[in-house]
Design an enzyme around this catalytic site. Structure first.
Site, PDB file in Angstrom:
ATOM      1  N   SER A   1      -2.929  -1.242   0.062  1.00 25.10           N
ATOM      2  CA  SER A   1      -3.014   0.035   0.756  1.00 25.10           C
ATOM      3  C   SER A   1      -4.462   0.537   0.772  1.00 25.10           C
ATOM      4  O   SER A   1      -5.343  -0.190   1.194  1.00 25.10           O
ATOM      5  CB  SER A   1      -2.057   1.014   0.067  1.00 25.10           C
ATOM      6  OG  SER A   1      -1.818   2.117   0.874  1.00 25.10           O
TER       7      SER A   1
ATOM      8  N   ASP B   1       6.338  -1.728   8.392  1.00 28.08           N
ATOM      9  CA  ASP B   1       5.643  -0.869   7.422  1.00 28.08           C
ATOM     10  C   ASP B   1       5.270   0.427   8.128  1.00 28.08           C
ATOM     11  O   ASP B   1       4.465   0.434   9.050  1.00 28.08           O
ATOM     12  CB  ASP B   1       4.383  -1.603   6.923  1.00 28.08           C
ATOM     13  CG  ASP B   1       3.615  -0.789   5.877  1.00 28.08           C
ATOM     14  OD1 ASP B   1       3.941   0.410   5.700  1.00 28.08           O
ATOM     15  OD2 ASP B   1       2.711  -1.351   5.255  1.00 28.08           O
TER      16      ASP B   1
ATOM     17  N   HIS C   1       6.125  -0.612   2.594  1.00 29.53           N
ATOM     18  CA  HIS C   1       4.690  -0.655   2.378  1.00 29.53           C
ATOM     19  C   HIS C   1       4.332  -1.422   1.116  1.00 29.53           C
ATOM     20  O   HIS C   1       3.163  -1.627   0.835  1.00 29.53           O
ATOM     21  CB  HIS C   1       4.185   0.791   2.296  1.00 29.53           C
ATOM     22  CG  HIS C   1       2.693   0.908   2.304  1.00 29.53           C
ATOM     23  ND1 HIS C   1       1.905   0.280   3.252  1.00 29.53           N
ATOM     24  CD2 HIS C   1       1.845   1.586   1.499  1.00 29.53           C
ATOM     25  CE1 HIS C   1       0.626   0.573   3.017  1.00 29.53           C
ATOM     26  NE2 HIS C   1       0.569   1.370   1.959  1.00 29.53           N
TER      27      HIS C   1
END
Lengths: 498, 264
Positions: free
Chosen positions: B94, B216, B244
């Site tokens: 991320s 996602d 995610h």
């Protein structure tokens, strides 16, 4: 389900409990949802079971929270409690909920199931938002209280300190931990019992009040303060606390006193020559004839009056930052000698002159430089015994010209030294027996600085004082001829100072 | 305070090539618990918590330093310096994908390869660029944080953080992993979701793998695709995973994709 059957079993509780129950798979897809959840969201069970996932029902911020926090936490610890989500119902309206979830393995298939309870949290969310706003507001106010130079203190109704800001610590020299629990009156020693009773009475009637009193620093030093008190009330209108804001007004009080003294002094100083002028003029009229000595007295008194008015005007233009120098190449030794000759004539005193054989030139305003030296010399004469000697010494020190005026007079106390160059300030020991309005050194110091120089004073009570003026030398080290560079720099210095 | 204590750095594994795992916003190094052990045999595993997350030293949190991702990237480089790491592999999830990109640009010698899990160079749509979110939605997200912080500040107060020696205490906590100080989390969220690293991508020299979930919501396919296209030496693997966090939801696939890339 039979509508007429009484509510009694666990299924009823599951379906109609005042909270949503849902069962989802590990990927969030729905297995079951109770009737309450379906009513809240407006979705049918069939719709949810046709591949919908719990996260699909969330608003975008909640979806992000689901991915970043809810899912990782649930996966790692097997449960999660009290997570705030906003669901979007079938009409796309927000439905704030609090979610508790726990993972279980399906006993038949071994697949992961997630059992969740959802509580409606609309009111709670609103209160929480209020709470967040209140917290932010409290943080803002706390910054103000922390930064304030005033002492901001909260006390119990009987006047015991509860909170004590950094301003209070600086003002009273006491840490909050030491002040807490002490009586606020311990720091305001001039407040009498009657004063305090009056303050509390006023506060109890719902009014705040401000008064001027004295504050006491931990070093026992007293300061003038303005103290404002405001009441805090609890249920039933009972006084639950007192806020005090205490401001140090010592400085403005001192300025007030100085201004008052200055007015009194100035009036007195203006009146003395005026009285003399008027007296001698009346005398002349009565005698009906011209007397040289009387006319001379009138002229002297007018000159004295003129000098006083000039000083006042100069001080006010210095204060306003509006005053100009007319700089030229000035021979310091010559200017000092002229000032000495003038004062010798007036006072009849001996002034010993010690001059370096070197050339001492500065770039400055000849008249103002003369005023600087005359002021220092006349002070030296004024504050020393007529039998003692005053010395003026002109020398060079590095790139500076130095003029030192030395007397063996009464000297200046350390307390007075720190405020010597303040406007209207007159040393306490001498204020009563010497003339002047306290502008001389203030003006002198300003003029020296305007020339890019500095004025130092060393003094010892009953031994005398040395005032040293240091000014940037002008021209080369060995001759009085000015280099263009030096001239430009000196002019810059002067214009910057103005 | 040493760098290693500041970032709660944990080093393990029997290999010599460094494999540094960086967790994303909202969690801590625990996120890698299903993936990292698979590499213990062949690599030197380095796990850490960003300052303000997990069991990092909260007192090291400097709001001005961490007002941009570069502050976090500098921390990683300091860890590399402290452990004398060179020619390693960086794995970032991320927001840490871009933190790794910044670190790799600043000191290219540290990492020969980057593995970016669910990366986004910018979350907010911008003209033709699809980031997945409108500006309003991100602002809404930042405002929404508070709804959970009220609970979190109570349940995850720093005072009860980090008692590795007393696991029984952990069991009493509402949420024992991914503890984040509420004030830090608020700023970290803003830094994460408002950052724009599109111009940094072409400057990366390291060979890079983009690991993209099939679905996602935070970093959708076009976002991962953009990252891959703008990284000079890169390839993308789309995992058959939803969400995610493929390293949690599909750890075996994640490991397999990483190993295939590292064998190249």
């Amino acid at each position: 389900m039979n509508e007429n059957r009484p509510l009694q079993d666990a299924v009823d509780l599951f379906e109609d409990a005042p909270c949503g129950y849902i069962v989802t798979r590990g990927d969030g897809s729905f297995v079951r949802a109770n009737r309450t959840f379906l009513e809240w969201t407006g979705y049918s069970l069939d719709h949810l079971q046709s591949g919908k996932r719990f996260q699909d029902l969330l608003t975008i911020p909640s979806k992000i929270f689901y991915e970043n926090q809810y899912f990782p936490l649930l996966t790692m610890q097997g449960f999660i409690r009290e997570v705030a989500f906003n669901l979007a119902d079938s009409q796309d309206r927000d439905l704030p909920v609090l979610v508790n979830s726990v993972q279980k393995a399906d006993p038949r298939t071994g697949d992961t199931l997630v059992l969740s309870t959802l509580f409606g949290a609309r009111d709670r969310r609103k209160y929480e938002q209020d709470l967040v706003r209140a917290r932010q507001e409290a943080e803002r106010l706390s910054t103000i209280v922390t930064m304030s130079a005033d002492a901001i203190v909260r006390c119990s109704p009987d006047g015991l300190v509860e909170t004590w800001n950094p301003g209070a610590r600086r003002m009273f020299g006491v840490d909050e931990s030491d002040a807490r629990g002490q009586r606020i009156r311990a720091y305001l020693p001039s407040l009498s019992d009657a004063d305090w009773t009056r303050i509390v009475g006023t506060l109890q009637s719902g009014e705040s009040m401000t008064l001027e009193t004295e504050g006491r620093h931990a070093s026992a030093r007293l300061l003038d303060v303005s103290a404002g008190f405001a009441p805090h009330f609890g249920p039933l209108g009972r006084l639950t606390g007192i806020s005090a804001i205490i401001r140090d007004i010592s400085e403005s009080k001192a300025v007030q006193r100085l201004q008052y003294e200055f007015l009194a002094m100035t009036s007195h100083e203006l009146r003395t020559p005026l009285t003399s002028i008027r007296g001698h003029a009346q005398l002349l009229r009565r005698q009906g004839r011209y007397t040289e000595s009387m006319v001379q007295r009138i002229i002297d008194s007018s000159d004295q009056l003129g000098r006083l008015v000039d000083d006042l005007l100069l001080a006010s233009s210095l204060e306003a930052g509006q005053f100009d120098l007319q700089p030229t190449d000035v021979d310091v030794k010559a200017v000092v000698q002229t000032s000495v000759d003038q004062l010798k004539g007036v006072s009849g005193r001996t002034i010993q002159v010690e001059m370096t054989p070197d050339v001492v030139h500065v770039w400055g305003d000849r008249l103002r430089l003369a005023q600087i030296f005359s002021n220092l010399l006349s002070n030296a004469l004024k504050y020393s015994d007529p039998e003692t000697e005053v010395v003026v010494r002109v020398s060079r020190s590095g790139t500076e010209a130095e003029v030192a005026v030395i007397d063996r007079g009464s000297g200046i106390s350390a307390d007075d030294l720190s405020r010597l160059f303040d406007r209207f300030y007159r040393a306490s020991a001498t204020a009563d027996n010497a003339q002047g309005v306290g502008l001389g050194l203030y003006i002198t110091n300003h003029l020296v600085h305007a020339h890019g120089g500095s004025l130092q004073v060393e003094s010892e009570v009953d031994r005398g004082s040395v005032f040293t003026v240091a000014l940037p030398l002008f021209g080369g080290q060995d001759s009085g001829t000015a280099s263009r560079f030096d001239a430009a720099r000196a002019t810059d210095t002067l214009s910057n100072r103005n | 305070m040493s760098v290693l204590a500041r970032n709660n750095v944990r080093v393990s594994g029997r290999g010599t090539t460094p494999l540094v795992f960086a967790h994303g916003y909202g969690c801590d190094q625990n996120m890698w618990r299903l993936v990292a052990p698979a590499f213990e045999d062949r690599y030197k595993i380095v796990l850490f918590d960003h300052v303000g997350s997990g069991q990092s030293d909260l007192s090291a949190y400097d709001p001005s330093k961490y007002s941009s991702l570069q502050g976090y990237a500098d921390d990683i480089l300091e860890i590399c310096e402290e452990l004398d790491l060179h020619h390693g592999i960086f794995v970032g999830h991320s927001v840490s994908a871009m933190i790794g990109v910044l670190a790799a640009i600043k000191e290219p010698d540290r990492f020969d390869r980057l593995i970016l899990v669910g990366p986004s160079a910018r979350y907010i749509n911008d003209g033709d660029y699809v980031g997945g979110f409108s500006e309003e939605e991100i602002q809404e997200l930042l405002a929404f944080q508070d709804a959970n912080y009220l609970g979190w500040s109570r349940n995850m107060a720093p005072a009860i953080m980090g008692n590795p020696d007393r696991p029984e205490l952990g069991a009493e906590l509402t949420n024992s992993f991914c503890r984040t100080d509420p004030d830090v989390a608020r700023q970290f969220a803003a830094v994460t979701f408002l950052s724009d690293n599109r111009d940094d991508l072409p400057r990366v020299e390291a060979r890079t793998l983009v690991l993209q979930s099939r679905e996602d919501v935070i970093a959708p396919l076009p976002v991962g695709d953009y990252v891959q296209r703008h990284l000079p030496d890169s390839r993308m693997v789309i995992l058959d995973a939803a969400g995610h966090c493929p390293h949690l939801s599909a750890p075996e696939q994640t490991i397999a994709a990483m190993e295939a890339f590292l064998r190249e």
